[in-house]
Design a protein around this motif. Structure first.
Motif, mmCIF file in Angstrom:
data_model
loop_
_atom_site.group_PDB
_atom_site.id
_atom_site.type_symbol
_atom_site.label_atom_id
_atom_site.label_comp_id
_atom_site.label_asym_id
_atom_site.label_seq_id
_atom_site.Cartn_x
_atom_site.Cartn_y
_atom_site.Cartn_z
ATOM 1 N N ALA A 1 -102.943 -17.946 14.426
ATOM 2 C CA ALA A 1 -103.574 -16.560 13.905
ATOM 3 C C ALA A 1 -104.712 -17.192 12.810
ATOM 4 O O ALA A 1 -105.302 -16.440 12.604
ATOM 5 N N LEU A 2 -104.277 -18.380 12.330
ATOM 6 C CA LEU A 2 -105.098 -18.642 10.982
ATOM 7 C C LEU A 2 -106.547 -19.463 11.609
ATOM 8 O O LEU A 2 -106.324 -20.340 12.356
ATOM 9 N N PRO A 3 -107.659 -18.953 11.000
ATOM 10 C CA PRO A 3 -108.699 -19.745 11.726
ATOM 11 C C PRO A 3 -108.869 -21.111 11.049
ATOM 12 O O PRO A 3 -108.464 -21.297 10.131
ATOM 13 N N THR B 1 -93.764 -32.790 18.214
ATOM 14 C CA THR B 1 -93.247 -31.659 18.180
ATOM 15 C C THR B 1 -93.792 -30.900 16.976
ATOM 16 O O THR B 1 -94.072 -29.778 16.795
ATOM 17 N N ASP B 2 -93.554 -31.572 15.795
ATOM 18 C CA ASP B 2 -94.138 -30.924 14.594
ATOM 19 C C ASP B 2 -95.412 -30.359 14.448
ATOM 20 O O ASP B 2 -95.764 -29.287 14.333
ATOM 21 N N ALA B 3 -96.400 -31.395 15.287
ATOM 22 C CA ALA B 3 -97.814 -30.898 15.281
ATOM 23 C C ALA B 3 -97.780 -29.636 16.453
ATOM 24 O O ALA B 3 -98.467 -28.638 16.154
ATOM 25 N N THR B 4 -97.014 -29.688 17.440
ATOM 26 C CA THR B 4 -96.978 -28.635 18.358
ATOM 27 C C THR B 4 -96.819 -27.084 17.720
ATOM 28 O O THR B 4 -97.375 -26.189 17.704
ATOM 29 N N ALA C 1 -98.114 -37.881 6.265
ATOM 30 C CA ALA C 1 -96.777 -38.331 6.709
ATOM 31 C C ALA C 1 -96.991 -39.634 7.917
ATOM 32 O O ALA C 1 -96.740 -40.527 7.767
ATOM 33 N N LEU C 2 -98.307 -39.141 8.571
ATOM 34 C CA LEU C 2 -98.499 -40.127 9.748
ATOM 35 C C LEU C 2 -98.886 -41.350 9.183
ATOM 36 O O LEU C 2 -98.795 -42.496 9.316
ATOM 37 N N LEU C 3 -99.971 -41.203 7.977
ATOM 38 C CA LEU C 3 -100.764 -42.196 7.247
ATOM 39 C C LEU C 3 -99.592 -43.123 6.405
ATOM 40 O O LEU C 3 -99.738 -44.097 6.348
ATOM 41 N N ARG C 4 -98.661 -42.658 5.752
ATOM 42 C CA ARG C 4 -97.570 -43.168 5.129
ATOM 43 C C ARG C 4 -97.003 -44.156 6.271
ATOM 44 O O ARG C 4 -96.615 -45.209 5.892
ATOM 45 N N LEU C 5 -96.642 -43.659 7.580
ATOM 46 C CA LEU C 5 -96.096 -44.584 8.498
ATOM 47 C C LEU C 5 -96.915 -45.610 9.027
ATOM 48 O O LEU C 5 -96.464 -46.720 8.958
ATOM 49 N N GLN C 6 -98.053 -45.472 8.923
ATOM 50 C CA GLN C 6 -98.966 -46.463 9.409
ATOM 51 C C GLN C 6 -99.118 -47.313 8.395
ATOM 52 O O GLN C 6 -99.146 -48.764 8.381
ATOM 53 N N GLN C 7 -99.124 -46.977 6.917
ATOM 54 C CA GLN C 7 -99.429 -47.956 5.889
ATOM 55 C C GLN C 7 -98.073 -48.785 5.898
ATOM 56 O O GLN C 7 -98.237 -50.025 4.945
ATOM 57 N N ARG C 8 -96.902 -48.449 6.176
ATOM 58 C CA ARG C 8 -95.745 -49.204 5.917
ATOM 59 C C ARG C 8 -95.615 -50.228 7.148
ATOM 60 O O ARG C 8 -94.923 -51.057 7.067
ATOM 61 N N ALA C 9 -96.438 -50.054 8.112
ATOM 62 C CA ALA C 9 -96.399 -51.149 9.229
ATOM 63 C C ALA C 9 -96.702 -52.461 8.869
ATOM 64 O O ALA C 9 -97.322 -52.954 8.154
ATOM 65 N N VAL C 10 -95.838 -53.210 9.261
ATOM 66 C CA VAL C 10 -95.790 -54.849 9.124
ATOM 67 C C VAL C 10 -96.124 -55.417 10.510
ATOM 68 O O VAL C 10 -95.074 -55.232 11.296
ATOM 69 N N TYR C 11 -97.043 -56.150 10.889
ATOM 70 C CA TYR C 11 -97.188 -56.837 12.023
ATOM 71 C C TYR C 11 -96.981 -58.537 11.687
ATOM 72 O O TYR C 11 -98.147 -58.986 11.206
ATOM 73 N N LEU C 12 -96.097 -59.219 12.291
ATOM 74 C CA LEU C 12 -96.014 -60.334 12.374
ATOM 75 C C LEU C 12 -96.763 -61.243 13.416
ATOM 76 O O LEU C 12 -96.659 -62.402 13.347
ATOM 77 N N ALA C 13 -97.298 -60.536 14.263
ATOM 78 C CA ALA C 13 -97.816 -61.198 15.528
ATOM 79 C C ALA C 13 -99.206 -61.897 15.094
ATOM 80 O O ALA C 13 -99.822 -61.402 14.085
ATOM 81 N N LYS C 14 -99.340 -63.111 15.802
ATOM 82 C CA LYS C 14 -100.435 -63.745 15.441
ATOM 83 C C LYS C 14 -101.574 -63.332 16.384
ATOM 84 O O LYS C 14 -101.242 -63.189 17.604
ATOM 85 N N PRO C 15 -102.853 -63.490 16.034
ATOM 86 C CA PRO C 15 -103.773 -63.098 17.287
ATOM 87 C C PRO C 15 -103.875 -64.030 18.154
ATOM 88 O O PRO C 15 -103.774 -65.335 17.891
ATOM 89 N N ALA D 1 -103.640 -27.428 4.668
ATOM 90 C CA ALA D 1 -102.692 -27.790 3.951
ATOM 91 C C ALA D 1 -101.515 -28.431 4.672
ATOM 92 O O ALA D 1 -101.057 -29.501 4.738
ATOM 93 N N ARG D 2 -101.202 -27.578 5.736
ATOM 94 C CA ARG D 2 -99.671 -28.123 6.745
ATOM 95 C C ARG D 2 -100.366 -29.017 7.545
ATOM 96 O O ARG D 2 -99.396 -30.137 7.753
ATOM 97 N N PHE D 3 -101.646 -28.964 8.306
ATOM 98 C CA PHE D 3 -101.864 -30.126 8.977
ATOM 99 C C PHE D 3 -102.200 -31.503 7.935
ATOM 100 O O PHE D 3 -102.003 -32.416 8.557
ATOM 101 N N GLY D 4 -102.679 -31.207 6.994
ATOM 102 C CA GLY D 4 -102.914 -32.400 6.144
ATOM 103 C C GLY D 4 -101.406 -33.009 5.511
ATOM 104 O O GLY D 4 -101.470 -34.114 5.689
#
Length: 129
Positions: free
Chosen positions: A72-74, A61-64, A90-104, A82-85
């Protein structure tokens, strides 16, 4: 879905839900309130400890809305970038916080990686059926 008006009208059904469950529901409804652009959810997410799965619907929703508001901005405009950055960070921060305990699982990896995948053209033909 549970916060919709038709669900609230189910008085007899709500009467059967134990009070403890209703309190839990109300707490979660408060966290997911749309007030102030989901401020309670965003605050809760910022404080939450991994592992967590953010609600993708709010990010989409934020992206939309960003895209519509800045249409109107090219492309390449500093304000638009800057806004999309900010959203990307925000997405990168969420991704970096990810902890996966699953074994391959080598066998599962092999099956997934060796599976045949359709080309775009094949998918297009299949979608026309």
């Amino acid at each position: 879905g549970l916060q919709g008006t038709p669900v609230y009208r189910l008085r007899k059904t709500w009467a059967q839900v134990p009070n403890r469950k209703q309190r839990t529901y109300m707490e979660l409804a408060g966290v997911m309130s749309e007030e102030a652009n989901y401020a309670a959810y965003r605050e809760h997410l910022a404080r939450a400890q991994p592992p967590l799965v953010p609600y993708l619907g709010i990010l989409l929703t934020d992206a939309t809305f960003l895209d519509a508001a800045l249409a109107a901005l090219p492309a390449g405009d500093p304000v638009r970038d800057a806004r999309f950055g900010d959203l990307a960070m925000a997405l990168l921060r969420l991704q970096q916080r990810a902890v996966y305990l699953a074994k391959p699982l080598p066998l599962l990896q092999f099956v997934i990686l060796s599976a045949r995948h359709n080309t775009e053209e094949e998918n297009f033909v299949l979608s026309q059926r």
